[in-house]
Write an enzyme that holds these catalytic residues in place. Structure first.
Site, mmCIF file in Angstrom:
data_model
loop_
_atom_site.group_PDB
_atom_site.id
_atom_site.type_symbol
_atom_site.label_atom_id
_atom_site.label_comp_id
_atom_site.label_asym_id
_atom_site.label_seq_id
_atom_site.Cartn_x
_atom_site.Cartn_y
_atom_site.Cartn_z
ATOM 1 N N TYR A 147 -91.216 -24.181 -74.636
ATOM 2 C CA TYR A 147 -90.532 -24.200 -75.936
ATOM 3 C C TYR A 147 -89.706 -22.933 -76.086
ATOM 4 C CZ TYR A 147 -89.999 -24.142 -81.056
ATOM 5 O OH TYR A 147 -89.507 -24.099 -82.339
ATOM 6 N N ASP A 242 -87.916 -16.121 -71.108
ATOM 7 C CA ASP A 242 -88.179 -16.199 -72.539
ATOM 8 C C ASP A 242 -89.547 -15.562 -72.789
ATOM 9 O OD1 ASP A 242 -88.654 -16.707 -75.152
ATOM 10 O OD2 ASP A 242 -88.312 -18.885 -75.054
ATOM 11 N N LYS A 270 -91.483 -12.481 -82.053
ATOM 12 C CA LYS A 270 -92.905 -12.311 -82.380
ATOM 13 C C LYS A 270 -93.325 -10.831 -82.432
ATOM 14 C CE LYS A 270 -93.894 -17.047 -81.604
ATOM 15 N NZ LYS A 270 -93.374 -17.975 -80.609
HETATM 16 C C1 LIG Z 1 -92.036 -18.852 -80.800
HETATM 17 C C2 LIG Z 1 -91.172 -18.994 -79.626
HETATM 18 C C3 LIG Z 1 -89.776 -19.122 -79.751
HETATM 19 C C4 LIG Z 1 -89.093 -19.277 -81.083
HETATM 20 O O1 LIG Z 1 -89.211 -18.137 -81.888
HETATM 21 P P1 LIG Z 1 -89.013 -18.307 -83.477
HETATM 22 O O2 LIG Z 1 -89.114 -16.891 -83.977
HETATM 23 O O3 LIG Z 1 -90.114 -19.192 -83.953
HETATM 24 O O4 LIG Z 1 -87.672 -18.888 -83.702
HETATM 25 C C5 LIG Z 1 -89.022 -19.133 -78.601
HETATM 26 N N1 LIG Z 1 -89.593 -19.043 -77.381
HETATM 27 C C6 LIG Z 1 -90.923 -18.931 -77.229
HETATM 28 C C7 LIG Z 1 -91.503 -18.802 -75.857
HETATM 29 C C8 LIG Z 1 -91.760 -18.918 -78.337
HETATM 30 O O5 LIG Z 1 -93.088 -18.851 -78.181
#
Ligand SMILES: *Cc1c(COP(=O)(O)O)cnc(C)c1O
Length: 431
Positions: A147, A242, A270
């Site tokens: 994701y 990511d 995060k």
């Molecule tokens: C949470 C997450 C996102 C999205 O971040 P948001 O601040 O919720 O938009 C993207 N990539 C990864 C791996 C994530 O865990």
């Protein structure tokens, strides 16, 4: 700490459903995968959450990752208070932005330049655009079950919230938007090699979670990571890690330091915002120089690098750098993993536990879980019962089999022991 009624939560949620779609502001909160109603919270303190009925929980979500130092970490709180006194947003440069950029660049050596944004989604969306602008190519490779936020072009086979709700392809995302997205299987070296052999020259970027949390915790094999680096380099494609979830979580310098693989670009979110809305993307200087106004790839944000979120991020990273919690996190996370596995064994429950540092998932199946197809074989009905059983015992865990739980530096050995005891009570009832 056995919990009682959640009457107040129920009332607030009833009203919320008339005000917000599904009563929530993020699909991941709605308990869609486990049934029942979300819990409404009043406050968090250290490793605990308290709901509006006065029930207390040991929290293993930590706001879905940011709270690696627990709720109300003093240095972050103080930094936010100080920043508020000077004004909440100017839409103009501040000294603090340099400080946070320096901290990020020092922490993650592959990042030579960085841009601050407001969320992980913005970070991945921008990184993809920059990679396409830099290479002049269209195609992006992603992996099933990974994701990357709710970016249109990446919202295919997107793990957790999307997988949970069975909308791998959201209505509103056009075929045109996803036509240039290739979805491959995580850890599948053969498929990756074949794809690059066939169309490597058209691939602008490969994006992946270098430790995956969004199909539950799944780790990359060393061969897979090595092949990714080698193939993208040979084809002139941009390798994007990511690290929105695993950055500053599995190690201060992220998964890339843990596995010794250097990506071209990295996305963050995060933890980097200390619990406030902040994301970042960065990487090689020659790539980042393509971002407007140094280069031509458009990127902007009214509240980007705003003083409050930036102050929280500086306080968070400074604390993680100066008093690294990672050895302690490894120790208590190991204790939790061992305890949960042995509770499953005693209860005769099929299980497979994946863990990297303070990220882990207990899958209800014999495993191994290495990609989305294997993750999907888990017993989600059993997970739902486990989830609610643990809630009744005062343990708040992620509300989907396809999410990772997080341990914070505020979880004591006694909190872990209490959690294991709760699992020992619940698991035999799930047989
Ligand atoms: C949470 C997450 C996102 C999205 O971040 P948001 O601040 O919720 O938009 C993207 N990539 C990864 C791996 C994530 O865990």
């Amino acid at each position: 700490m056995t919990n009682n009624s959640r009457q107040n939560s129920h009332k607030v949620y009833q009203r919320a459903q008339q005000l917000m779609p599904g009563g929530v502001n993020s699909a991941a909160r709605a308990f869609g995968a486990v049934g029942g109603e979300p819990i409404v919270f009043e406050k968090g303190e250290g490793a605990y959450l308290q709901d509006i009925d006065g029930n207390r929980y040991i929290d293993y979500i930590g706001s879905w990752g940011p709270m690696i130092l627990g709720h109300q970490f003093q240095a972050v709180k103080d930094a936010v208070h100080l920043a508020v006194e000077r004004g909440t947003s100017f839409g103009a440069p501040t000294v603090a932005e340099n400080q946070l950029a320096e901290l990020i660049i020092e922490a993650v050596p592959s990042v030579e330049m960085v841009r601050l944004v407001n969320s992980g989604t913005e970070a991945t969306m921008s990184a993809i655009r920059v990679a396409r602008g830099f290479t002049g190519r269209d195609q992006v490779v992603k992996f099933a079950g990974n994701y990357h936020g709710h970016v249109d072009s990446l919202l295919v086979s997107a793990g957790s919230a999307a997988a949970t709700l069975s909308v791998p392809n959201s209505p509103g995302v056009t075929e045109g938007t996803t036509r240039d997205t290739l979805v491959l299987n995580y850890n599948d070296c053969e498929q990756l090699a074949a794809t690059f052999a066939e169309q490597g020259e058209q691939i602008a970027a490969v994006i992946l979670e270098p430790v995956c949390g969004n199909m539950g915790c799944v780790t990359p094999t060393p061969e897979f990571l090595a092949m990714l680096r080698q193939l993208t380099e040979a084809a002139g494609s941009v390798l994007i890690f990511d690290e929105v979830m695993c950055g500053f979580r599995v190690a201060y310098s992220g998964a890339q330091s843990l596995y010794g693989v250097t990506p071209d670009m990295t996305t963050m979110g995060k933890i980097v915002g200390g619990g406030l809305p902040l994301g970042a993307f960065g990487g090689r200087r020659d790539i980042m120089q393509h971002v407007l106004p140094a280069g031509k790839v458009f990127q902007a944000g009214t509240l980007s690098g705003n003083p409050i979120a930036t102050a929280a991020g500086i306080a968070m990273l400074t604390a993680l750098r100066d008093s690294p919690p990672y050895d302690y996190l490894e120790q208590v996370s190991q204790q939790l993993a061992d305890g949960l596995q042995s509770a499953c064994r005693s209860a005769g429950i099929e299980h497979c536990l994946n863990r990297v540092g303070s990220m882990m998932t207990l899958f209800f199946q014999s495993g191994p879980v290495t990609d989305w197809d294997t993750a999907a074989k888990s017993d989600v009905a059993r997970f739902g019962k486990y989830f609610w059983g643990m809630i009744e015992q005062g343990v708040y865990m992620p509300c989907s089999q396809f999410e990772a739980l997080f341990v914070s530096s505020q979880h004591s050995s006694d909190d872990i022991a209490a959690t294991i005891e709760a699992a020992q009570k619940i698991l035999p009832e799930l047989k």
